[in-house]
Design an enzyme around this catalytic site. Sequence first.
Site, mmCIF file in Angstrom:
data_model
loop_
_atom_site.group_PDB
_atom_site.id
_atom_site.type_symbol
_atom_site.label_atom_id
_atom_site.label_comp_id
_atom_site.label_asym_id
_atom_site.label_seq_id
_atom_site.Cartn_x
_atom_site.Cartn_y
_atom_site.Cartn_z
ATOM 1 N N THR A 167 68.574 80.644 16.347
ATOM 2 C CA THR A 167 67.893 80.046 17.501
ATOM 3 C C THR A 167 68.881 79.371 18.456
ATOM 4 O OG1 THR A 167 66.404 78.229 18.083
ATOM 5 C CG2 THR A 167 67.480 78.031 15.970
ATOM 6 N N ASP A 168 68.484 79.271 19.710
ATOM 7 C CA ASP A 168 69.294 78.524 20.687
ATOM 8 C C ASP A 168 69.262 77.022 20.402
ATOM 9 O OD1 ASP A 168 66.644 78.040 21.438
ATOM 10 O OD2 ASP A 168 66.946 78.482 23.567
ATOM 11 N N GLU A 169 68.323 76.588 19.534
ATOM 12 C CA GLU A 169 68.177 75.145 19.275
ATOM 13 C C GLU A 169 69.364 74.562 18.516
ATOM 14 O OE1 GLU A 169 64.210 74.072 17.986
ATOM 15 O OE2 GLU A 169 63.363 75.788 19.039
ATOM 16 N N TYR A 229 64.887 71.227 11.632
ATOM 17 C CA TYR A 229 64.821 72.693 11.821
ATOM 18 C C TYR A 229 66.132 73.205 12.394
ATOM 19 C CZ TYR A 229 63.913 77.130 14.166
ATOM 20 O OH TYR A 229 64.019 78.420 14.623
ATOM 21 N N LYS A 240 69.100 75.533 10.688
ATOM 22 C CA LYS A 240 69.501 76.836 11.229
ATOM 23 C C LYS A 240 70.997 76.815 11.574
ATOM 24 C CE LYS A 240 67.276 80.002 12.027
ATOM 25 N NZ LYS A 240 66.825 81.170 11.202
HETATM 26 P P1 NAD Z 1 57.550 82.600 11.152
HETATM 27 O O1 NAD Z 1 57.431 81.188 10.692
HETATM 28 O O2 NAD Z 1 56.437 83.216 11.923
HETATM 29 O O3 NAD Z 1 57.814 83.547 9.895
HETATM 30 C C1 NAD Z 1 58.709 83.229 8.869
HETATM 31 C C2 NAD Z 1 58.503 84.236 7.733
HETATM 32 O O4 NAD Z 1 59.444 83.928 6.693
HETATM 33 C C3 NAD Z 1 57.116 84.167 7.096
HETATM 34 O O5 NAD Z 1 56.595 85.466 6.928
HETATM 35 C C4 NAD Z 1 57.364 83.480 5.752
HETATM 36 O O6 NAD Z 1 56.427 83.865 4.744
HETATM 37 C C5 NAD Z 1 58.782 83.974 5.429
HETATM 38 N N1 NAD Z 1 59.477 83.087 4.499
HETATM 39 C C6 NAD Z 1 59.608 81.738 4.586
HETATM 40 N N2 NAD Z 1 60.287 81.279 3.514
HETATM 41 C C7 NAD Z 1 60.621 82.358 2.768
HETATM 42 C C8 NAD Z 1 61.330 82.534 1.545
HETATM 43 N N3 NAD Z 1 61.843 81.484 0.884
HETATM 44 N N4 NAD Z 1 61.476 83.790 1.060
HETATM 45 C C9 NAD Z 1 60.956 84.853 1.718
HETATM 46 N N5 NAD Z 1 60.263 84.751 2.866
HETATM 47 C C10 NAD Z 1 60.102 83.518 3.389
HETATM 48 O O7 NAD Z 1 58.908 82.662 11.964
HETATM 49 P P2 NAD Z 1 59.274 83.475 13.280
HETATM 50 O O8 NAD Z 1 58.787 82.723 14.452
HETATM 51 O O9 NAD Z 1 58.889 84.893 13.099
HETATM 52 O O10 NAD Z 1 60.864 83.334 13.253
HETATM 53 C C11 NAD Z 1 61.668 84.311 12.596
HETATM 54 C C12 NAD Z 1 63.124 83.906 12.709
HETATM 55 O O11 NAD Z 1 63.477 83.782 14.089
HETATM 56 C C13 NAD Z 1 63.447 82.552 12.068
HETATM 57 O O12 NAD Z 1 64.697 82.659 11.421
HETATM 58 C C14 NAD Z 1 63.510 81.592 13.242
HETATM 59 O O13 NAD Z 1 64.388 80.527 12.979
HETATM 60 C C15 NAD Z 1 64.038 82.503 14.326
HETATM 61 N N6 NAD Z 1 63.669 82.109 15.697
HETATM 62 C C16 NAD Z 1 62.347 82.032 16.055
HETATM 63 C C17 NAD Z 1 62.012 81.700 17.367
HETATM 64 C C18 NAD Z 1 60.574 81.662 17.834
HETATM 65 O O14 NAD Z 1 60.331 81.394 19.019
HETATM 66 N N7 NAD Z 1 59.583 81.923 16.996
HETATM 67 C C19 NAD Z 1 63.022 81.409 18.298
HETATM 68 C C20 NAD Z 1 64.348 81.477 17.882
HETATM 69 C C21 NAD Z 1 64.664 81.853 16.583
HETATM 70 P P1 TYD Z 2 57.036 75.038 20.082
HETATM 71 O O1 TYD Z 2 56.220 76.262 20.362
HETATM 72 O O2 TYD Z 2 56.682 74.210 18.909
HETATM 73 O O3 TYD Z 2 58.555 75.537 20.027
HETATM 74 P P2 TYD Z 2 59.959 74.683 19.965
HETATM 75 O O4 TYD Z 2 59.690 73.362 19.392
HETATM 76 O O5 TYD Z 2 60.776 75.542 19.050
HETATM 77 O O6 TYD Z 2 60.490 74.686 21.354
HETATM 78 O O7 TYD Z 2 56.990 74.081 21.346
HETATM 79 C C1 TYD Z 2 57.382 74.525 22.635
HETATM 80 C C2 TYD Z 2 57.301 73.322 23.577
HETATM 81 O O8 TYD Z 2 55.925 72.938 23.746
HETATM 82 C C3 TYD Z 2 58.003 72.083 23.074
HETATM 83 O O9 TYD Z 2 58.517 71.388 24.204
HETATM 84 C C4 TYD Z 2 56.887 71.245 22.446
HETATM 85 C C5 TYD Z 2 55.708 71.578 23.335
HETATM 86 N N1 TYD Z 2 54.353 71.544 22.734
HETATM 87 C C6 TYD Z 2 53.311 70.852 23.388
HETATM 88 O O10 TYD Z 2 53.501 70.205 24.444
HETATM 89 N N2 TYD Z 2 52.060 70.927 22.847
HETATM 90 C C7 TYD Z 2 51.791 71.619 21.701
HETATM 91 O O11 TYD Z 2 50.613 71.655 21.263
HETATM 92 C C8 TYD Z 2 52.866 72.300 21.030
HETATM 93 C C9 TYD Z 2 52.623 73.057 19.758
HETATM 94 C C10 TYD Z 2 54.135 72.242 21.595
#
Ligand code: NAD
Ligand code: TYD
Length: 332
Positions: free
Chosen positions: A122-124, A148, A152
């Site tokens: 993630t960019d975070e 988080y 990461k």
């Molecule tokens: P998500 O939370 O939707 O899914 C995570 C998956 O991992 C789930 O299916 C869960 O069952 C599985 N999991 C968790 N712990 C596990 C374990 N111990 N063994 C096996 N499986 C396990 O997450 P996502 O949003 O699809 O994110 C996927 C990846 O992308 C993550 O690594 C996250 O850090 C990264 N990422 C996500 C975002 C975003 O906007 N969602 C942005 C940047 C990076």
């Molecule tokens: P989120 O989807 O949780 O992603 P991240 O924390 O990884 O950026 O949140 C996106 C942005 O929206 C973040 O600034 C928090 C804000 N947010 C709200 O204002 N209300 C909400 O109900 C949620 C879930 C997030």
Amino acid sequence: MKLLITGGAGFIGSNFIHYWLEHHPEDQIVNLDVLTYAGNPANLADVANNPNYTFVKGDIRDAEIANKLVKAADIVVHFAAESHNDRAVLDPGIFVETNINGTFKLLEAARQNNKRFHHISTDEVFGHLPLDEGTFTEETPYAPRSAYSASKAASDHLVRAFNITYGLPVTITNCSNNYGPYQHPEKFISRMITNLIDGENIKIYGDGKYVRDWLHVQDHCRAIDLVLTSGKIGETYLVGGMTEDINNLTVAHFILQLMNLKEDRIEFVKDRLGHDRRYAVDWTKINKDLGWEPEHSFSKWLKETVEWYKNNESWWRPLKDEAEATYKKTGQ
Ligand code: NAD
Ligand code: TYD
């Protein structure tokens, strides 16, 4: 080619599996997922009988299963993680367990079998930026501010360390906030849409002037594809969207417009602890080196996303109580 996908039952992983089976129909996919609250077999119901797709329920921290599956694969694409910041505020321990220890166990399996390892991050990890100034690049120093992003960041460091120390063939992508179908209704965009469908309000944290760099999940999948097929070993690539500094309140207004609802559905709630102000990704490197750029415009694909949630209530309905349970605890 045989891909071991971890966390493929989650949001991005399941979109990626759909993407890969469509674009590389000759390849085989094994999906290792322990099915936490975020892992949902319904995301992959349509490919469950595809002969090129196998699901294995298991934990990435289980060295035996990780070793067996990594050995049988050509490449590991590692999505599995705890991914939600609000949960990290409440319970940071599982983030350390899954994101750091889990990645370490998988890296050990990859090292024993000398397999290519692609890490989704993630960019975070770079912390946050002031409003209207600066972007993250591959050279930005790591400065995570939540359990988080810290977990990461630690996993990214381990991946690079395994490349330097053992010569493990790794690549890393750090992407911005994804949106699109199959996103758990705990996340901002999916929570807003499903709340509004339920007659509830949009909950805006703090002043709402927090900025995210929205990336459609299909653009993210295409970026990973390019890195897997043409990326340089040992390199990191940043992946971002095409929204220029749109803050949360503006996104909320877009969604209200798309759903023909009024501003009185916006409710300001308590801010998140340690809330990162702004993320913005400079994706020049992946553009120059691999020819990637985002293709999904936010206005069109936000509309598509609203439609997807309207048309797939049976998918998100069983997840909604779980999502809101977190917010009952945080008061948001
Ligand atoms: P998500 O939370 O939707 O899914 C995570 C998956 O991992 C789930 O299916 C869960 O069952 C599985 N999991 C968790 N712990 C596990 C374990 N111990 N063994 C096996 N499986 C396990 O997450 P996502 O949003 O699809 O994110 C996927 C990846 O992308 C993550 O690594 C996250 O850090 C990264 N990422 C996500 C975002 C975003 O906007 N969602 C942005 C940047 C990076
Ligand atoms: P989120 O989807 O949780 O992603 P991240 O924390 O990884 O950026 O949140 C996106 C942005 O929206 C973040 O600034 C928090 C804000 N947010 C709200 O204002 N209300 C909400 O109900 C949620 C879930 C997030």
